[in-house]
Scaffold this active site. Structure first.
Site, PDB file in Angstrom:
ATOM      1  N   CYS A 114       9.690  -6.210   4.384  1.00 54.05           N
ATOM      2  CA  CYS A 114      10.577  -5.087   4.038  1.00 54.05           C
ATOM      3  C   CYS A 114      11.127  -4.366   5.265  1.00 54.05           C
ATOM      4  O   CYS A 114      12.092  -3.616   5.165  1.00 54.05           O
ATOM      5  CB  CYS A 114       9.840  -4.086   3.160  1.00 54.05           C
ATOM      6  SG  CYS A 114       9.213  -4.825   1.667  1.00 54.05           S
ATOM      7  N   HIS A 255      12.845   2.811   3.491  1.00 50.25           N
ATOM      8  CA  HIS A 255      12.627   1.664   2.609  1.00 50.25           C
ATOM      9  C   HIS A 255      12.325   2.192   1.206  1.00 50.25           C
ATOM     10  O   HIS A 255      11.493   3.078   1.027  1.00 50.25           O
ATOM     11  CB  HIS A 255      11.463   0.825   3.143  1.00 50.25           C
ATOM     12  CG  HIS A 255      11.090  -0.274   2.212  1.00 50.25           C
ATOM     13  ND1 HIS A 255      12.024  -1.103   1.651  1.00 50.25           N
ATOM     14  CD2 HIS A 255       9.882  -0.660   1.701  1.00 50.25           C
ATOM     15  CE1 HIS A 255      11.412  -1.966   0.857  1.00 50.25           C
ATOM     16  NE2 HIS A 255      10.127  -1.709   0.859  1.00 50.25           N
ATOM     17  N   ASN A 285      12.543  -1.932  -5.435  1.00 54.54           N
ATOM     18  CA  ASN A 285      12.262  -2.303  -4.043  1.00 54.54           C
ATOM     19  C   ASN A 285      12.915  -3.659  -3.769  1.00 54.54           C
ATOM     20  O   ASN A 285      12.477  -4.675  -4.307  1.00 54.54           O
ATOM     21  CB  ASN A 285      10.737  -2.361  -3.879  1.00 54.54           C
ATOM     22  CG  ASN A 285      10.296  -2.834  -2.499  1.00 54.54           C
ATOM     23  OD1 ASN A 285      11.106  -3.307  -1.690  1.00 54.54           O
ATOM     24  ND2 ASN A 285       9.010  -2.718  -2.227  1.00 54.54           N
TER      25      ASN A 285
HETATM   26  N1  ACO Z   1       2.211  -0.404 -16.226  1.00 55.61           N
HETATM   27  C1  ACO Z   1       1.161   0.242 -16.729  1.00 55.61           C
HETATM   28  N2  ACO Z   1      -0.010   0.367 -16.081  1.00 55.61           N
HETATM   29  C2  ACO Z   1      -0.101  -0.203 -14.870  1.00 55.61           C
HETATM   30  C3  ACO Z   1       0.972  -0.908 -14.269  1.00 55.61           C
HETATM   31  C4  ACO Z   1       2.159  -0.998 -15.012  1.00 55.61           C
HETATM   32  N3  ACO Z   1       3.257  -1.621 -14.535  1.00 55.61           N
HETATM   33  N4  ACO Z   1       0.575  -1.351 -13.064  1.00 55.61           N
HETATM   34  C5  ACO Z   1      -0.692  -0.944 -12.879  1.00 55.61           C
HETATM   35  N5  ACO Z   1      -1.107  -0.258 -13.992  1.00 55.61           N
HETATM   36  C6  ACO Z   1      -2.392   0.360 -14.214  1.00 55.61           C
HETATM   37  C7  ACO Z   1      -3.498  -0.269 -13.393  1.00 55.61           C
HETATM   38  O1  ACO Z   1      -4.005  -1.409 -14.046  1.00 55.61           O
HETATM   39  C8  ACO Z   1      -4.515   0.881 -13.357  1.00 55.61           C
HETATM   40  O2  ACO Z   1      -5.223   0.871 -14.561  1.00 55.61           O
HETATM   41  P1  ACO Z   1      -6.801   1.171 -14.566  1.00 55.61           P
HETATM   42  O3  ACO Z   1      -6.933   2.573 -14.005  1.00 55.61           O
HETATM   43  O4  ACO Z   1      -7.162   1.037 -16.007  1.00 55.61           O
HETATM   44  O5  ACO Z   1      -7.398   0.116 -13.666  1.00 55.61           O
HETATM   45  C9  ACO Z   1      -3.636   2.124 -13.360  1.00 55.61           C
HETATM   46  O6  ACO Z   1      -2.329   1.702 -13.810  1.00 55.61           O
HETATM   47  C10 ACO Z   1      -3.498   2.786 -12.000  1.00 55.61           C
HETATM   48  O7  ACO Z   1      -3.217   1.767 -11.043  1.00 55.61           O
HETATM   49  P2  ACO Z   1      -3.025   2.124  -9.534  1.00 55.61           P
HETATM   50  O8  ACO Z   1      -2.778   0.867  -8.777  1.00 55.61           O
HETATM   51  O9  ACO Z   1      -4.110   3.048  -9.084  1.00 55.61           O
HETATM   52  O10 ACO Z   1      -1.670   2.965  -9.617  1.00 55.61           O
HETATM   53  P3  ACO Z   1      -0.953   3.714  -8.453  1.00 55.61           P
HETATM   54  O11 ACO Z   1      -0.712   5.107  -8.851  1.00 55.61           O
HETATM   55  O12 ACO Z   1      -1.571   3.440  -7.095  1.00 55.61           O
HETATM   56  O13 ACO Z   1       0.480   2.993  -8.438  1.00 55.61           O
HETATM   57  C11 ACO Z   1       1.729   1.321  -7.252  1.00 55.61           C
HETATM   58  C12 ACO Z   1       0.547   1.602  -8.194  1.00 55.61           C
HETATM   59  C13 ACO Z   1       3.012   1.799  -7.921  1.00 55.61           C
HETATM   60  C14 ACO Z   1       1.791  -0.165  -7.007  1.00 55.61           C
HETATM   61  C15 ACO Z   1       1.512   2.096  -5.933  1.00 55.61           C
HETATM   62  O14 ACO Z   1       0.223   1.863  -5.422  1.00 55.61           O
HETATM   63  C16 ACO Z   1       2.521   1.695  -4.878  1.00 55.61           C
HETATM   64  O15 ACO Z   1       3.698   1.965  -5.003  1.00 55.61           O
HETATM   65  N6  ACO Z   1       2.064   1.075  -3.760  1.00 55.61           N
HETATM   66  C17 ACO Z   1       2.924   0.651  -2.691  1.00 55.61           C
HETATM   67  C18 ACO Z   1       3.674  -0.557  -3.096  1.00 55.61           C
HETATM   68  C19 ACO Z   1       4.694  -0.955  -2.100  1.00 55.61           C
HETATM   69  O16 ACO Z   1       5.354  -0.132  -1.532  1.00 55.61           O
HETATM   70  N7  ACO Z   1       4.840  -2.238  -1.919  1.00 55.61           N
HETATM   71  C20 ACO Z   1       5.854  -2.813  -1.148  1.00 55.61           C
HETATM   72  C21 ACO Z   1       5.649  -2.677   0.319  1.00 55.61           C
HETATM   73  S1  ACO Z   1       6.838  -3.451   1.158  1.00 55.61           S
HETATM   74  C22 ACO Z   1       6.841  -5.145   1.161  1.00 55.61           C
HETATM   75  O17 ACO Z   1       6.714  -5.718   2.210  1.00 55.61           O
HETATM   76  C23 ACO Z   1       6.996  -5.952  -0.115  1.00 55.61           C
END
Ligand code: ACO
Length: 328
Positions: A114, A255, A285
């Site tokens: 990214c 980003h 993203n």
């Molecule tokens: N819909 C519903 N529930 C979901 C979903 C979904 N799409 N995805 C995860 N959940 C659930 C999980 O299973 C978890 O359930 P549990 O508590 O029963 O286990 C709950 O939601 C919370 O999950 P978390 O992972 O703790 O949620 P969080 O608030 O951290 O959000 C997210 C997750 C959006 C992925 C966040 O961590 C994030 O944005 N991280 C950075 C991602 C990113 O920027 N990636 C790209 C980087 S750049 C590159 O090089 C590609």
């Protein structure tokens, strides 16, 4: 000849027309529009049609940037493509773009996930300033949907396809100027965000495919924390290198991973949220293409204007991070 000042001479972007909304995703995986919007800020994203490759989107963005720069493809001296989702292992997607736009120059890819667009801007700025090349076409394109596990709700809701491009060259009179660049990486964090199989470490096999190892895997919360820290620090460093302060920034183009990450970065560097450019609600993203598309949009919709201090900042797999400060 050593160039004192490098500028962005033209910008362009291309988004595939097909829109996939959060409500559409509710029918594919166990998720809700409410969860996606509150956790990420994303409402919808663009998805390339089957048979459309990264170089197809990237070539169209490149044509638009060339048109904006008023340059012919034959006037480009180097093409750099930043992508996480190349058409194939080799040849480089940059070579395929070169063929599509009928340019005649060296071409190579940058693999910085990214962070690829500001990484490529940093490399291009150095090459032009050194007098090695005059006009460089930087294209950031992704068909990242091809690498998503559409059964994994924790990743498939986050990403979208698209491409952005710019032409760099000696700054034009009254044109914008790149003031400073900054690149970073930390390979000790490589396992937190990756596609494990398909390369020489784990060549593709029936087993690797059945285990889904050819798809993006991510430790979301760890990625989240590192993204906030490294992008915040990169913003501070790049403005320092330009001899300026964070308060001088008129528009921060980060980003577009997650609205909560963007807000946390703004908080970390003490920048008002209204100075942060956001389009992830419409595109999700788009990995390397995110900052490229956002810059093109911001330059054409009035979010940045003559004299603005614009800072691009990105973070991605590697981990990598990078920033660019531009006086518009
Ligand atoms: N819909 C519903 N529930 C979901 C979903 C979904 N799409 N995805 C995860 N959940 C659930 C999980 O299973 C978890 O359930 P549990 O508590 O029963 O286990 C709950 O939601 C919370 O999950 P978390 O992972 O703790 O949620 P969080 O608030 O951290 O959000 C997210 C997750 C959006 C992925 C966040 O961590 C994030 O944005 N991280 C950075 C991602 C990113 O920027 N990636 C790209 C980087 S750049 C590159 O090089 C590609």
């Amino acid at each position: 000849m050593i160039q004192e000042r490098v500028g962005i001479l033209g910008l362009g972007s291309y988004l595939p027309p097909k829109i996939l909304t959060n409500h559409d995703l509710e029918k594919i995986v166990d998720t809700t529009d409410e969860w996606i919007q509150t956790r990420t800020g994303i409402r919808e994203r663009r998805i390339a049609e089957k048979g459309t490759a990264t170089s197809d989107l990237a070539a169209e963005a490149a044509r638009r940037a060339l048109n904006d720069a008023k340059l012919e493809p034959t006037e480009i001296d180097l093409i750099i493509c930043a992508t996480t989702s190349p058409d194939m292992f080799f040849p480089a997607t940059a070579c395929l773009i070169q063929r599509k736009i009928e340019a005649k120059c060296p071409a190579f890819d940058i693999s910085a996930a990214c962070s690829g667009f500001p990484y490529a801007l940093g490399v291009s700025n150095g090459l032009i300033r050194a007098g090695t090349y005059r006009h460089i076409l930087v294209v950031a394109g992704e068909v990242i949907s091809a690498f998503l596990n559409w059964k994994d709700r924790s990743t498939c809701v986050l990403f979208g396809d698209g491409a952005g491009a710019c032409v760099l060259g000696p700054a034009r009179p009254n044109g914008n100027v790149i003031l400073s660049t900054f690149l970073g990486s930390d390979g000790t964090q490589a396992d937190l965000l990756k596609i494990p199989a398909g390369g020489s470490a784990i060549p593709p096999t029936k087993e690797s495919i059945e285990s889904g190892l050819h798809y993006i895997q991510m430790e979301g919360s760890e990625v989240f924390k590192s993204a906030v820290r490294t992008m915040g620090d990169a913003v501070i460093e790049v403005v320092k290198r330009a001899g300026l302060n964070v308060e001088d920034i008129d528009c921060l183009i980060p980003h577009q991973a997650n609205l909560r990450i963007l807000n946390a970065v703004a908080d970390r560097v003490n920048l008002p949220a209204e100075k942060v450019y956001v389009n992830l609600d419409r595109y999700g993203n788009m990995s390397a293409a995110s900052t490229a598309v956002a810059l093109d949009e911001a330059a054409s919709n009035g979010a940045i204007h003559k004299g603005s201090l614009v800072v691009l900042v990105a973070f991605g797999s590697g981990f990598t991070w990078a920033a660019t400060a531009i006086r518009w």
